[in-house]
Design a protein around this motif. Structure first.
Motif, PDB file in Angstrom:
ATOM      1  N   TYR A  35      -6.173  -9.979   6.997  1.00  0.00           N
ATOM      2  CA  TYR A  35      -5.780 -11.364   7.214  1.00  0.00           C
ATOM      3  C   TYR A  35      -6.366 -11.837   8.539  1.00  0.00           C
ATOM      4  O   TYR A  35      -6.519 -11.051   9.477  1.00  0.00           O
ATOM      5  N   LEU A  43      -1.766 -17.883   8.759  1.00  0.00           N
ATOM      6  CA  LEU A  43      -2.237 -16.609   8.204  1.00  0.00           C
ATOM      7  C   LEU A  43      -3.026 -16.837   6.935  1.00  0.00           C
ATOM      8  O   LEU A  43      -2.530 -17.433   5.988  1.00  0.00           O
ATOM      9  N   ILE A  56      -9.552  -8.895  -3.896  1.00  0.00           N
ATOM     10  CA  ILE A  56      -9.479 -10.247  -3.348  1.00  0.00           C
ATOM     11  C   ILE A  56     -10.651 -10.416  -2.404  1.00  0.00           C
ATOM     12  O   ILE A  56     -10.875  -9.589  -1.527  1.00  0.00           O
ATOM     13  N   PRO A  97      -0.903  -3.866  -5.836  1.00  0.00           N
ATOM     14  CA  PRO A  97      -1.209  -5.282  -5.630  1.00  0.00           C
ATOM     15  C   PRO A  97      -0.342  -6.240  -6.424  1.00  0.00           C
ATOM     16  O   PRO A  97      -0.429  -7.442  -6.239  1.00  0.00           O
ATOM     17  N   PHE A  99       2.967  -8.328  -7.759  1.00  0.00           N
ATOM     18  CA  PHE A  99       3.655  -9.230  -6.847  1.00  0.00           C
ATOM     19  C   PHE A  99       5.025  -8.780  -6.366  1.00  0.00           C
ATOM     20  O   PHE A  99       5.639  -9.471  -5.572  1.00  0.00           O
ATOM     21  N   GLN A 103       4.388  -6.416   2.040  1.00  0.00           N
ATOM     22  CA  GLN A 103       3.286  -5.847   2.787  1.00  0.00           C
ATOM     23  C   GLN A 103       3.762  -5.353   4.143  1.00  0.00           C
ATOM     24  O   GLN A 103       4.667  -5.925   4.739  1.00  0.00           O
TER      25      GLN A 103
ATOM     26  N   THR B  31       7.674 -16.076 -13.203  1.00  0.00           N
ATOM     27  CA  THR B  31       7.937 -14.832 -12.473  1.00  0.00           C
ATOM     28  C   THR B  31       7.200 -14.880 -11.144  1.00  0.00           C
ATOM     29  O   THR B  31       5.980 -15.066 -11.119  1.00  0.00           O
ATOM     30  N   TYR B  33       7.710 -13.793  -6.605  1.00  0.00           N
ATOM     31  CA  TYR B  33       8.489 -13.175  -5.535  1.00  0.00           C
ATOM     32  C   TYR B  33       8.369 -14.006  -4.271  1.00  0.00           C
ATOM     33  O   TYR B  33       7.308 -14.580  -3.990  1.00  0.00           O
ATOM     34  N   PHE B  35       9.243 -13.985   0.002  1.00  0.00           N
ATOM     35  CA  PHE B  35       9.401 -13.063   1.132  1.00  0.00           C
ATOM     36  C   PHE B  35       9.645 -13.866   2.410  1.00  0.00           C
ATOM     37  O   PHE B  35       9.217 -15.014   2.537  1.00  0.00           O
ATOM     38  N   TYR B  37       8.982 -12.991   6.615  1.00  0.00           N
ATOM     39  CA  TYR B  37       8.467 -12.083   7.623  1.00  0.00           C
ATOM     40  C   TYR B  37       8.767 -12.664   8.994  1.00  0.00           C
ATOM     41  O   TYR B  37       8.805 -13.878   9.180  1.00  0.00           O
ATOM     42  N   PHE B  47       8.392  -7.279   7.890  1.00  0.00           N
ATOM     43  CA  PHE B  47       9.003  -7.696   6.622  1.00  0.00           C
ATOM     44  C   PHE B  47      10.515  -7.779   6.793  1.00  0.00           C
ATOM     45  O   PHE B  47      11.142  -6.879   7.360  1.00  0.00           O
ATOM     46  N   ARG B  50      12.719  -9.533   0.407  1.00  0.00           N
ATOM     47  CA  ARG B  50      12.002  -9.875  -0.809  1.00  0.00           C
ATOM     48  C   ARG B  50      13.039 -10.339  -1.836  1.00  0.00           C
ATOM     49  O   ARG B  50      14.117  -9.765  -1.945  1.00  0.00           O
ATOM     50  N   LYS B  95       4.461 -14.924  -3.773  1.00  0.00           N
ATOM     51  CA  LYS B  95       3.469 -14.201  -4.562  1.00  0.00           C
ATOM     52  C   LYS B  95       3.787 -14.455  -6.029  1.00  0.00           C
ATOM     53  O   LYS B  95       4.876 -14.182  -6.501  1.00  0.00           O
ATOM     54  N   GLY B  97       1.621 -14.455  -9.926  1.00  0.00           N
ATOM     55  CA  GLY B  97       0.389 -14.294 -10.676  1.00  0.00           C
ATOM     56  C   GLY B  97      -0.734 -13.878  -9.759  1.00  0.00           C
ATOM     57  O   GLY B  97      -0.724 -14.242  -8.640  1.00  0.00           O
ATOM     58  N   PHE B  99      -3.100 -11.575  -7.133  1.00  0.00           N
ATOM     59  CA  PHE B  99      -2.805 -10.590  -6.111  1.00  0.00           C
ATOM     60  C   PHE B  99      -2.521 -11.194  -4.745  1.00  0.00           C
ATOM     61  O   PHE B  99      -2.165 -10.491  -3.828  1.00  0.00           O
ATOM     62  N   LYS B 100      -2.709 -12.518  -4.617  1.00  0.00           N
ATOM     63  CA  LYS B 100      -2.601 -13.106  -3.285  1.00  0.00           C
ATOM     64  C   LYS B 100      -1.175 -13.439  -2.912  1.00  0.00           C
ATOM     65  O   LYS B 100      -0.398 -13.910  -3.733  1.00  0.00           O
ATOM     66  N   THR B 101      -0.867 -13.245  -1.633  1.00  0.00           N
ATOM     67  CA  THR B 101       0.380 -13.744  -1.065  1.00  0.00           C
ATOM     68  C   THR B 101       0.038 -15.001  -0.283  1.00  0.00           C
ATOM     69  O   THR B 101      -0.876 -14.990   0.541  1.00  0.00           O
ATOM     70  N   PHE B 103       1.188 -17.609   2.432  1.00  0.00           N
ATOM     71  CA  PHE B 103       2.132 -17.745   3.549  1.00  0.00           C
ATOM     72  C   PHE B 103       2.298 -19.218   3.919  1.00  0.00           C
ATOM     73  O   PHE B 103       1.341 -19.992   3.862  1.00  0.00           O
TER      74      PHE B 103
END
Lengths: 114, 113
Positions: A35, A43, A56, A97, A99, A103, B31, B33, B35, B37, B47, B50, B95, B97, B99-101, B103
């Motif tokens: 990141y 971020l 990614i 990876p 969801f 992390q 669906t 999630y 989070f 931080y 973290f 979740r 997050k 679908g 792989f990316k989160t 923020f």
């Protein structure tokens, strides 16, 4: 024992140089991330590897190249550094990876390009 | 498209006050999630919690509590009896679908003694 470690913690360099940041995790996680956090604390994901495979690859200049020699390590190499590359770079890892997993972040590497 | 909005850029409170950090998210997935931080002045990201989209139960952990409301697409975070050590930037993340989160921009909390 540090879970996610990065070296170096601080990196000061001149424009045009090439530099690398190393990251290692001892959590046994399959997935690692890079990141970039800018001066406003925003971020942004750059790259992610799952079991050494790139999953990614965000729109970043191709001067940035990640490399994952094994699933515990993810390095970031930056060519021809520019002033705008100054930021804090965070490495992170997660169990996989998908969801559901949070992390875990490294301490960050503060890169200053002069 | 997924999006996380933390409308409060900075909040300043006096120790022992309660404070709520807002988080509003957008996603078309059923669906997902969410989070939270924490990034203290020392810089590392930690973290906190979740929550999945099928579990709307609120959660309490010591002085921290989280309120998840799907009807308003919000996942707010409350610190009760704030302390100086709570001073940090707090990030909400989504997050869903892929792989990316994603923020949010973060909320900087100052707790004054």
């Amino acid at each position: 024992d540090t879970a996610v470690s990065q070296t170096p913690k601080y990196l000061v360099t001149q424009m045009g140089n090439d530099k690398s940041i190393k990251c290692e995790q001892n959590l046994g996680h399959d997935t690692m991330y890079w990141y970039k956090q800018d001066s406003k604390k925003f971020l942004k994901i750059m790259f992610s590897y799952n079991n050494k495979e790139l999953i990614i690859n965000e729109t970043v200049p191709n001067r940035f190249s990640p490399k994952s020699p094994d699933k515990a390590h993810l390095n970031l190499h930056i060519n021809s550094l520019e002033l705008g590359d100054s930021a804090v770079y965070f490495c992170a890892s997660s169990q996989d990876p998908t969801f559901s997993y949070e992390q875990y972040f490294g301490p960050g590497t503060r890169l200053t390009v002069t | 498209a997924q999006k996380v909005t933390q409308a409060q850029t900075e909040i300043s409170v006096v120790e022992k006050e309660d404070v709520t950090l807002d988080c509003v998210y957008e996603t078309r997935d059923t669906t997902y999630y969410l989070f939270w931080y924490k990034q203290p002045p020392s810089g590392e990201l930690v973290f906190l919690i979740r929550r999945n989209s099928f579990d709307e139960q609120n959660e309490i952990s010591g002085r921290y509590s989280w309120n998840f409301q799907k009807s308003t697409s919000s996942f707010n975070f409350t610190i009760t009896a704030s302390q100086v050590v709570d001073s940090a930037v707090y990030f909400c993340a989504l997050k869903s679908g892929g792989f990316k989160t994603i923020f949010g921009a973060g909320t900087r909390l100052f707790v004054k003694a």
